[in-house]
Design an enzyme around this catalytic site. Structure first.
Site, mmCIF file in Angstrom:
data_model
loop_
_atom_site.group_PDB
_atom_site.id
_atom_site.type_symbol
_atom_site.label_atom_id
_atom_site.label_comp_id
_atom_site.label_asym_id
_atom_site.label_seq_id
_atom_site.Cartn_x
_atom_site.Cartn_y
_atom_site.Cartn_z
ATOM 1 C CB THR A 172 -9.916 -2.863 1.374
ATOM 2 O OG1 THR A 172 -10.986 -3.790 1.206
ATOM 3 C CG2 THR A 172 -9.456 -2.877 2.806
ATOM 4 C CB VAL A 173 -5.971 -0.561 -0.772
ATOM 5 C CG1 VAL A 173 -4.721 0.291 -0.757
ATOM 6 C CG2 VAL A 173 -5.670 -1.961 -0.248
ATOM 7 N N GLY B 207 2.174 -5.134 2.799
ATOM 8 C CA GLY B 207 1.378 -4.019 3.328
ATOM 9 C C GLY B 207 2.212 -2.795 3.635
ATOM 10 N N GLY C 235 -14.454 -13.180 6.784
ATOM 11 C CA GLY C 235 -14.016 -12.256 5.745
ATOM 12 C C GLY C 235 -12.504 -12.134 5.630
ATOM 13 C CD GLU D 257 -10.951 -12.223 -1.305
ATOM 14 O OE1 GLU D 257 -12.054 -12.098 -1.850
ATOM 15 O OE2 GLU D 257 -10.375 -11.312 -0.676
ATOM 16 C CG ASP E 9 -1.091 -12.547 -2.265
ATOM 17 O OD1 ASP E 9 -1.315 -11.516 -2.919
ATOM 18 O OD2 ASP E 9 -0.644 -12.538 -1.095
ATOM 19 C CE LYS F 77 1.297 -9.930 -1.122
ATOM 20 N NZ LYS F 77 0.562 -10.404 0.076
#
Lengths: 439, 439
Positions: free
Chosen positions: A14-15, A136, A189, A192, A203, A207
């Site tokens: 994706t990225v 992001g 989607g 996950e 996650d 961060k």
């Protein structure tokens, strides 16, 4: 300085696809701002044959991503493979060893190995940039590392995981249960198949670990981050929170040198309460600047690629800042705290958090005379004072619900009070205890 | 790189005092982040004898600030004198000529002479940094120049003048008239004795001019900024706005290559509507990143000094970016737009703005049969469709108030409709026409 900055790109998910798209479509704009062209010279990904939305045929294909670390014609390795170990770690390490700049979105890698990698990058005088790793496209790493460099930072708190915020927002708006919204997010989607990484707070924990390092000048120390996810959040608690003037959000909080992730009641009129869907927001409190809010899309191909390319523009301009704001050799390490709290380097932190807070407590109790008096006695014994209390009428076949909020106290005091309440033998369901972020 | 970065500081007012305080109290923190000490070597201000909260006796005093530009032992001149001409301009020009970095909070200077000064700085390869010029401690210059460098920016809008936002917020909260709140703000020192600079939008106009330059890669062009202040905003319009779901705010807006400042209705649930008191906030919209919000204290000694010191840390680290994000020699100049709109370089822009918008219109009309039909006829003739309309019952001795909002149209069409409405001879008071920022 018109020689192009030459990029070797590992990972075309994706990225990675977003980075290819921006560098192709905005080549002129990026070159003007960077002072020279920024060009991809080689790419590597798992599957060369995979159908992609962007043409990669003009770039050299390299089967083994590790080879990107030693390409003589690459100045920068962009690592978008992910994971704290394995290929990503070896690639970043080798690229830095070879004196190449590294740009990555890999929060796990830096949360686990940030200190060693920062020392390596700084000894080689190359950049190890990771704006894309947190929130992001919101330039929060740059804000902490550069924009607020004059400040002693007292607190960083934020909504750092879009999936959790989407689930919590949707539960409340559509009055659906956690499990149903999670299933729906997986179908769309947004989450996950194995959602643990997001919903158990891992996650967000990676961060906030990086933000804490930048804020406090300490080495990232993932093992010390107290982490709790959102599995136990119910619509019932959301309703009570609303009645009390709060919204339940999963926050990453760095304060007093400690980073934590936990679901938390935030006042309805605070900026974090209003962050909807997959958005991210970070509040930074500094002694000179006061309180700064940054908000925007926390994930997605283009927002995250925007951050990767911003890092590339910095490198093209020759800007190499210390990886965590303070030179790596001067970062404080938090070994002392580990020993004091009795956790090993590899175990996640546990036990009560030292920071004081006010709390939300929901108790399902047998409806017997004197329950309320007994519960409040247990709190008083720990010098915990009640700020507000809700007890609604209930059907005879249901248990009684007591919901209360406390004034500021410690988690340890709350734990002692709760075990006294348990001992009363009146509690019929596991109590729900949540922190309140009152500022 | 352990040689100190040596600062010559001109201006010891509010912000200058803040810079002295931060560099004295946070010397160690700043040195760690900057990679070397940041030291004031000389200061200059109007009155050496003035009582100050911070000790300046350890710094060399220089009577003539212009001499700071040629001190052999200074690397950076920090200009905190202010004003687009005179000493500030001569000092900045001379310092850059002499190859010294310049850090300034002077939005007027850069809005008027930004292009020439940027060319000079870039030709000498020194920094001309001005984070403190816009939105106090919020790192919005850095966000546009660096953090969002991968984005084609479509729009920047924001609350950029704390005094205006304080006055508008207080009018609404305390239900007071503009003149009363202004007088009260002046008494408290929040507004200047001559408040025109703030309340007529000049200060916000300087700031949006700089944000537009960074966003669109064009030279700052103060003369082309359409500027309107808040003197004509009434409590009555605030009440109607609330009824329609809006709050009235003074916005700086940069869009389609055009910068403007005007009072404007923003939706109650938008982040800008919620910005209270002297706070600032900026919304940046980029093609990759989507919408980013930055919010914080927009003025004050320490927040603004935080931005000055952040610029000094960048310089100490050796980071020198193009002044307006794009190299000065490549900045577009907006002469074409001037000619097309018939304004000279030195006159402020006037006439209708080209950007389409929806509008709020309040008409005080004689209460005669058919007034409403005649008014709506005039709008229909210009193909303007009405989105909502309010007409409340009124006392017999008062005029009738018609308040309406339109769908998106142009200012030129609204002007034609308004002159047709005037020609009806039913309007008893100057109509109030305000833009609506619906996104």
């Amino acid at each position: 300085m018109t020689a192009p900055l030459r990029i070797a790109l590992a990972g075309l998910g994706t990225v990675g696809g977003g980075v290819v798209q921006i560098l192709a479509q905005q080549a002129e704009l990026v070159a003007a701002r960077a002072g020279r062209p920024v060009e991809i010279v080689a790419v590597s990904a798992r599957d060369k044959a995979r159908k992609r939305s962007h043409d990669i045929s003009t770039y050299r294909w390299v089967d083994d991503p590790l080879l990107l670390a030693s390409l003589p014609d690459a100045d920068v390795v962009v690592e978008l493979i992910g994971g704290s170990e394995g290929v990503a770690r070896r690639l970043v390490d080798a690229a830095l060893q070879n004196g190449k700049h590294v740009v990555t979105a890999n929060k796990a890698l830096l949360a686990h190995h940030g200190l060693a990698l920062a020392k390596l990058a700084e000894s080689r005088k190359v950049a190890l940039a990771y704006e894309a790793a947190v929130a992001g496209g919101i330039p929060v790493i740059k804000a902490l590392r550069e924009g607020l460099a004059a400040n002693r930072i007292s607190r960083v708190s934020g909504i750092l995981n879009g999936t959790c915020n989407y689930i919590l927002s949707t539960m409340w708006e559509e009055k659906h249960r956690f499990a149903d919204v999670l299933a729906q997010a997986q179908a769309k989607g947004f989450a996950e198949a194995d959602p643990s990484f997001d919903i158990d707070g891992v996650d967000a924990s990676h961060k906030i670990c990086l933000l804490a390092a930048l804020a406090f000048g300490c080495a990232p120390d993932f093992a010390s981050v107290r982490t709790e996810g959102i599995r136990r959040i119910t619509l019932e608690d959301m309703r009570f929170a609303q009645e009390l003037g709060y919204r339940i959000k999963l926050l990453g909080v760095a304060q007093d040198g400690q980073a934590s992730v936990y679901p938390c009641l935030v006042p309805l009129d605070s900026p974090l309460a209003r962050v909807q869907g997959a958005y991210n927001a970070v509040v930074i409190e500094g002694d000179a600047v006061g309180r700064i809010l940054l908000e925007g899309a926390g994930a997605g191909a283009l927002p995250t690629a925007s951050a990767v390319v911003a890092d590339l523009v910095d490198i093209a301009r020759g800007h190499v800042a210390p990886v965590f704001g303070t030179p790596a050799t001067q970062l404080r390490t938090s070994g002392v705290r580990h020993e004091a709290r009795g956790t090993s380097e590899n175990a996640k932190a546990s036990g009560p958090m030292p920071q004081a807070s006010s709390f939300y407590l929901r108790l399902a109790v047998a409806d017997r005379p004197g329950v309320l008096a007994s519960v409040t006695d247990c709190l008083r014994a720990q010098l915990i004072s009640v700020q507000s209390l809700i007890q609604h009428p209930h059907a005879p076949e249901e248990s009684a619900q007591i919901v209360l909020t406390t004034h500021v106290t410690t988690e340890a005091a709350m734990a002692r009070a709760l075990s006294a309440i348990h001992a009363l033998g009146m509690v019929v369901q596991e109590p729900v205890l949540l922190r309140i972020a009152d500022h």
